[in-house]
Design a protein around this motif. Structure first.
Motif, PDB file in Angstrom:
ATOM      1  N   THR A   2       0.850  -1.183   0.000  1.00  0.00           N
ATOM      2  CA  THR A   2       0.000   0.000   0.000  1.00  0.00           C
ATOM      3  C   THR A   2       0.888   1.236   0.000  1.00  0.00           C
ATOM      4  N   VAL A   3       0.634   2.151  -0.921  1.00  0.00           N
ATOM      5  CA  VAL A   3       1.436   3.372  -1.023  1.00  0.00           C
ATOM      6  C   VAL A   3       0.553   4.573  -0.718  1.00  0.00           C
ATOM      7  N   GLY A  97      -3.798  13.803   0.671  1.00  0.00           N
ATOM      8  CA  GLY A  97      -3.240  12.453   0.647  1.00  0.00           C
ATOM      9  C   GLY A  97      -4.049  11.523  -0.229  1.00  0.00           C
ATOM     10  N   VAL A  98      -3.346  10.568  -0.834  1.00  0.00           N
ATOM     11  CA  VAL A  98      -3.970   9.525  -1.646  1.00  0.00           C
ATOM     12  C   VAL A  98      -3.342   8.192  -1.245  1.00  0.00           C
ATOM     13  N   ALA A  99      -4.170   7.221  -0.876  1.00  0.00           N
ATOM     14  CA  ALA A  99      -3.693   5.869  -0.577  1.00  0.00           C
ATOM     15  C   ALA A  99      -4.132   4.937  -1.695  1.00  0.00           C
ATOM     16  N   ALA A 198      -3.671   8.060   9.441  1.00  0.00           N
ATOM     17  CA  ALA A 198      -3.716   6.604   9.510  1.00  0.00           C
ATOM     18  C   ALA A 198      -4.297   6.059   8.218  1.00  0.00           C
ATOM     19  N   VAL A 199      -3.942   4.821   7.917  1.00  0.00           N
ATOM     20  CA  VAL A 199      -4.484   4.116   6.759  1.00  0.00           C
ATOM     21  C   VAL A 199      -4.953   2.748   7.232  1.00  0.00           C
ATOM     22  N   VAL A 208       3.435  -0.871   4.093  1.00  0.00           N
ATOM     23  CA  VAL A 208       2.936   0.470   3.802  1.00  0.00           C
ATOM     24  C   VAL A 208       4.117   1.410   3.585  1.00  0.00           C
ATOM     25  N   ALA A 209       4.078   2.152   2.477  1.00  0.00           N
ATOM     26  CA  ALA A 209       5.129   3.129   2.172  1.00  0.00           C
ATOM     27  C   ALA A 209       4.496   4.497   1.974  1.00  0.00           C
ATOM     28  N   GLU A 210       5.220   5.543   2.370  1.00  0.00           N
ATOM     29  CA  GLU A 210       4.773   6.922   2.169  1.00  0.00           C
ATOM     30  C   GLU A 210       5.711   7.637   1.214  1.00  0.00           C
ATOM     31  N   GLN A 211       5.138   8.393   0.283  1.00  0.00           N
ATOM     32  CA  GLN A 211       5.919   9.127  -0.705  1.00  0.00           C
ATOM     33  C   GLN A 211       5.332  10.517  -0.895  1.00  0.00           C
TER      34      GLN A 211
END
Length: 222
Positions: A2-3, A97-99, A198-199, A208-211
């Motif tokens: 999940t990004v 934000g977009v997941a 939170a996701v 889970v990665a954040e960019q």
């Protein structure tokens, strides 16, 4: 995996290329906002989700067609990309934000931490009988986790947050007739100073990665 992509809002006047990515429904929504800040958040979030989904879909960002069928049958519900990954949008303050979750449904929430004039009253709305929120930080941690879960299962705030009890490993209990039966996963995020996020999703917990997505938006802005 999940990004989660984070970006700053973008004013429509400064980004005609991003406005051009939107479909008619999205442009109509964009122009209905009266406050420039709301327009900038909406444009950044909806352009970013098109850009990050385009690779998965193998189609140009402006060619993606979303299904927005609501439970009532009208086209004003949560957008879904037929045949594509699950995704969720959120915004607060100067952050959108977009997941994107290939494994199915996903929910994302971000909140800007601020002082609350009625913390006890708000906490009573959010906390289950087994929980407490002594300060704004604890309150927004609970809020973002539960909002992400409610987005993931599709009920939104129609389900009271107080029906959910959280523990260190995730959901301890969920009461009510609409309580989900499938496994749930939950992860805290680090969107930036002054924000909690939170996701969440259904099934086994993924990596889970954040960019940052600002460069993606900037490349298409003009």
């Amino acid at each position: 995996m999940t990004v989660v992509w984070w970006a700053a809002p973008v004013a429509p006047a400064d980004a005609p290329g991003l406005v051009a990515l939107l479909d008619g429904h999205e442009r109509d929504r964009l122009h209905r906002f009266r406050r420039p800040a709301d327009q900038a958040r909406y444009l950044a979030a909806h352009a970013l989700v098109r850009l990050v989904l385009a690779d998965d879909a193998g189609r140009p960002a402006d060619a993606l067609v979303f299904d927005r069928t609501c439970r009532c049958g009208a086209q004003h519900g949560k957008p879904v990309l037929p045949g594509g990954p699950g995704f969720s949008l959120t915004h607060a303050g100067d952050l959108v934000g977009v997941a994107v979750h290939p494994g199915g449904d996903v929910g994302l929430d971000v909140e800007q931490v601020r002082e609350l004039s009625d913390l006890p009253g708000m906490a009573a709305h959010v906390c289950s009988p087994r929980e407490s929120a002594a300060d704004a930080g604890a309150f927004f941690t609970l809020w973002t986790r539960k909002e992400a879960l409610l987005k993931a299962v599709g009920t939104g705030l129609a389900t009271p947050m107080s029906a959910i009890t959280l523990g260190p490993a995730g959901v301890l209990d969920w009461t009510g007739e609409d309580a989900p039966r499938e496994p749930l996963w939950l992860a805290d995020l680090r969107p930036g100073p002054g924000y909690h996020a939170a996701v969440a999703g259904t099934g086994a917990r993924p990596a889970v990665a954040e960019q940052r997505g600002d460069d993606l938006l900037a490349a298409q802005a003009r």
